[in-house]
Design a protein around this motif. Structure first.
Motif, PDB file in Angstrom:
ATOM      1  N   ALA A 137      44.913  45.848  56.222  1.00 40.26           N
ATOM      2  CA  ALA A 137      43.815  44.949  56.600  1.00 40.26           C
ATOM      3  C   ALA A 137      42.495  45.427  56.001  1.00 40.26           C
ATOM      4  O   ALA A 137      41.694  44.615  55.518  1.00 40.26           O
ATOM      5  N   ALA A 138      42.261  46.722  56.013  1.00 34.68           N
ATOM      6  CA  ALA A 138      41.031  47.272  55.426  1.00 34.68           C
ATOM      7  C   ALA A 138      41.004  47.018  53.913  1.00 34.68           C
ATOM      8  O   ALA A 138      39.973  46.628  53.358  1.00 34.68           O
ATOM      9  N   LEU A 139      42.142  47.219  53.257  1.00 35.88           N
ATOM     10  CA  LEU A 139      42.243  46.969  51.818  1.00 35.88           C
ATOM     11  C   LEU A 139      41.999  45.499  51.525  1.00 35.88           C
ATOM     12  O   LEU A 139      41.237  45.148  50.613  1.00 35.88           O
ATOM     13  N   TRP A 140      42.607  44.605  52.308  1.00 35.95           N
ATOM     14  CA  TRP A 140      42.454  43.165  52.114  1.00 35.95           C
ATOM     15  C   TRP A 140      41.000  42.763  52.327  1.00 35.95           C
ATOM     16  O   TRP A 140      40.428  42.017  51.532  1.00 35.95           O
ATOM     17  N   HIS A 141      40.390  43.269  53.377  1.00 41.46           N
ATOM     18  CA  HIS A 141      38.992  42.963  53.681  1.00 41.46           C
ATOM     19  C   HIS A 141      38.090  43.371  52.512  1.00 41.46           C
ATOM     20  O   HIS A 141      37.276  42.576  52.021  1.00 41.46           O
ATOM     21  N   GLU A 142      38.237  44.594  52.056  1.00 45.50           N
ATOM     22  CA  GLU A 142      37.412  45.084  50.948  1.00 45.50           C
ATOM     23  C   GLU A 142      37.671  44.292  49.673  1.00 45.50           C
ATOM     24  O   GLU A 142      36.737  43.861  48.987  1.00 45.50           O
ATOM     25  N   GLY A 143      38.944  44.083  49.354  1.00 46.45           N
ATOM     26  CA  GLY A 143      39.298  43.360  48.131  1.00 46.45           C
ATOM     27  C   GLY A 143      38.867  41.905  48.162  1.00 46.45           C
ATOM     28  O   GLY A 143      38.386  41.371  47.155  1.00 46.45           O
ATOM     29  N   TRP A 144      39.038  41.256  49.323  1.00 47.01           N
ATOM     30  CA  TRP A 144      38.643  39.850  49.417  1.00 47.01           C
ATOM     31  C   TRP A 144      37.141  39.717  49.216  1.00 47.01           C
ATOM     32  O   TRP A 144      36.684  38.876  48.438  1.00 47.01           O
ATOM     33  N   HIS A 145      36.370  40.533  49.910  1.00 50.22           N
ATOM     34  CA  HIS A 145      34.904  40.422  49.783  1.00 50.22           C
ATOM     35  C   HIS A 145      34.441  40.784  48.377  1.00 50.22           C
ATOM     36  O   HIS A 145      33.516  40.149  47.848  1.00 50.22           O
ATOM     37  N   ALA A 148      44.183  47.936  45.942  1.00 55.32           N
ATOM     38  CA  ALA A 148      42.983  48.710  46.283  1.00 55.32           C
ATOM     39  C   ALA A 148      42.076  48.815  45.056  1.00 55.32           C
ATOM     40  O   ALA A 148      42.558  49.026  43.936  1.00 55.32           O
ATOM     41  N   PRO A 149      40.769  48.646  45.245  1.00 57.41           N
ATOM     42  CA  PRO A 149      39.850  48.718  44.100  1.00 57.41           C
ATOM     43  C   PRO A 149      40.026  49.980  43.254  1.00 57.41           C
ATOM     44  O   PRO A 149      39.938  49.914  42.027  1.00 57.41           O
ATOM     45  N   GLY A 150      40.312  51.100  43.869  1.00 58.33           N
ATOM     46  CA  GLY A 150      40.508  52.341  43.123  1.00 58.33           C
ATOM     47  C   GLY A 150      41.760  52.366  42.263  1.00 58.33           C
ATOM     48  O   GLY A 150      41.921  53.231  41.420  1.00 58.33           O
ATOM     49  N   GLU A 151      42.641  51.399  42.472  1.00 60.92           N
ATOM     50  CA  GLU A 151      43.897  51.313  41.704  1.00 60.92           C
ATOM     51  C   GLU A 151      43.779  50.355  40.518  1.00 60.92           C
ATOM     52  O   GLU A 151      44.701  50.271  39.714  1.00 60.92           O
ATOM     53  N   ARG A 152      42.663  49.641  40.421  1.00 62.71           N
ATOM     54  CA  ARG A 152      42.522  48.693  39.312  1.00 62.71           C
ATOM     55  C   ARG A 152      42.564  49.445  37.986  1.00 62.71           C
ATOM     56  O   ARG A 152      41.928  50.471  37.827  1.00 62.71           O
ATOM     57  N   GLY A 153      43.354  48.914  37.076  1.00 67.46           N
ATOM     58  CA  GLY A 153      43.509  49.529  35.767  1.00 67.46           C
ATOM     59  C   GLY A 153      44.556  50.628  35.719  1.00 67.46           C
ATOM     60  O   GLY A 153      44.816  51.185  34.659  1.00 67.46           O
ATOM     61  N   SER A 154      45.182  50.932  36.839  1.00 67.76           N
ATOM     62  CA  SER A 154      46.161  52.026  36.884  1.00 67.76           C
ATOM     63  C   SER A 154      47.562  51.598  36.495  1.00 67.76           C
ATOM     64  O   SER A 154      48.424  52.444  36.260  1.00 67.76           O
ATOM     65  N   GLY A 155      47.824  50.288  36.458  1.00 72.72           N
ATOM     66  CA  GLY A 155      49.178  49.795  36.227  1.00 72.72           C
ATOM     67  C   GLY A 155      49.871  49.396  37.521  1.00 72.72           C
ATOM     68  O   GLY A 155      50.925  48.763  37.500  1.00 72.72           O
ATOM     69  N   LEU A 156      49.285  49.751  38.655  1.00 73.56           N
ATOM     70  CA  LEU A 156      49.902  49.425  39.934  1.00 73.56           C
ATOM     71  C   LEU A 156      50.017  47.916  40.138  1.00 73.56           C
ATOM     72  O   LEU A 156      51.047  47.431  40.603  1.00 73.56           O
ATOM     73  N   ALA A 157      48.990  47.150  39.797  1.00 78.33           N
ATOM     74  CA  ALA A 157      49.026  45.699  40.010  1.00 78.33           C
ATOM     75  C   ALA A 157      50.186  45.065  39.251  1.00 78.33           C
ATOM     76  O   ALA A 157      50.870  44.189  39.777  1.00 78.33           O
ATOM     77  N   ARG A 158      50.416  45.500  38.035  1.00 77.00           N
ATOM     78  CA  ARG A 158      51.527  44.946  37.245  1.00 77.00           C
ATOM     79  C   ARG A 158      52.865  45.245  37.914  1.00 77.00           C
ATOM     80  O   ARG A 158      53.735  44.382  38.011  1.00 77.00           O
ATOM     81  N   LEU A 159      53.025  46.464  38.426  1.00 72.18           N
ATOM     82  CA  LEU A 159      54.266  46.814  39.126  1.00 72.18           C
ATOM     83  C   LEU A 159      54.412  46.030  40.425  1.00 72.18           C
ATOM     84  O   LEU A 159      55.513  45.594  40.784  1.00 72.18           O
TER      85      LEU A 159
END
Length: 165
Positions: A24-32, A89-100
């Motif tokens: 929920a914290a991740l979603w809140h931060e990412g959504w905003h 999570a914003p800190g994971e952007r560009g790490s390849g995690l989103a693609r996985l």
């Protein structure tokens, strides 16, 4: 299933109650981060961390998390053939995690016997749109859609993306 990116293990599994607060914290931060500048203030005010936690608790059976070092680093929620939510999570952007994480979502959609999937992306969310296009999704239309809030549906324009699985 464990995958390796940035020399760390990422594990994917169904969301549990223990994951709710972090997701929920991740979603809140990412959504905003992605929506505050492009959505009406009336919707932005409704997007509280508690509202995301409530929505997640209702959708846990359809949600999967990506765990890195035993912390929630991303999640997706599927509803029928819709990729309903997708956040990293914003800190994971560009790490390849989103693609996985996207591969995990698409695999789950195929395993549910869907041959075509769709998702909604708020008009103006260029970062998300670029990612969806890089991963093979095609923008099909701009539609007026109703989005879930604690006070009822909220109408907003969204880009409809689709992908053959």
């Amino acid at each position: 299933m464990a995958r390796y990116i940035r020399a760390m293990t990422v594990t994917f599994r169904t969301m549990t109650k223990a994951d709710l607060a972090a997701a929920a914290a991740l979603w809140h931060e990412g959504w905003h981060d992605g929506h505050t500048a492009i959505c009406p203030p009336a919707l932005t005010r409704l997007r509280t961390e508690a509202s995301f936690r409530d929505r997640l608790s209702c959708d846990m059976a359809n949600a999967r998390v990506a765990l890195r070092a035993d912390r929630v680093a991303g999640f997706h929620i599927l509803k029928d053939n819709e990729l309903y939510q997708f956040f990293v999570a914003p800190g994971e952007r560009g790490s390849g995690l989103a693609r996985l994480l996207m591969q995990d979502a698409e695999t789950a959609l195929r395993m549910a016997s869907h041959d075509r999937a769709w998702l909604a992306c708020t008009v103006g969310n260029a970062r998300a749109a670029r990612f969806y296009e890089k991963t093979g999704w095609t923008r099909m239309a701009t539609e007026r859609m109703e989005f879930e809030t604690a006070t009822g549906p909220f109408a907003l324009d969204a880009w409809r993306y689709e992908k053959a699985l």
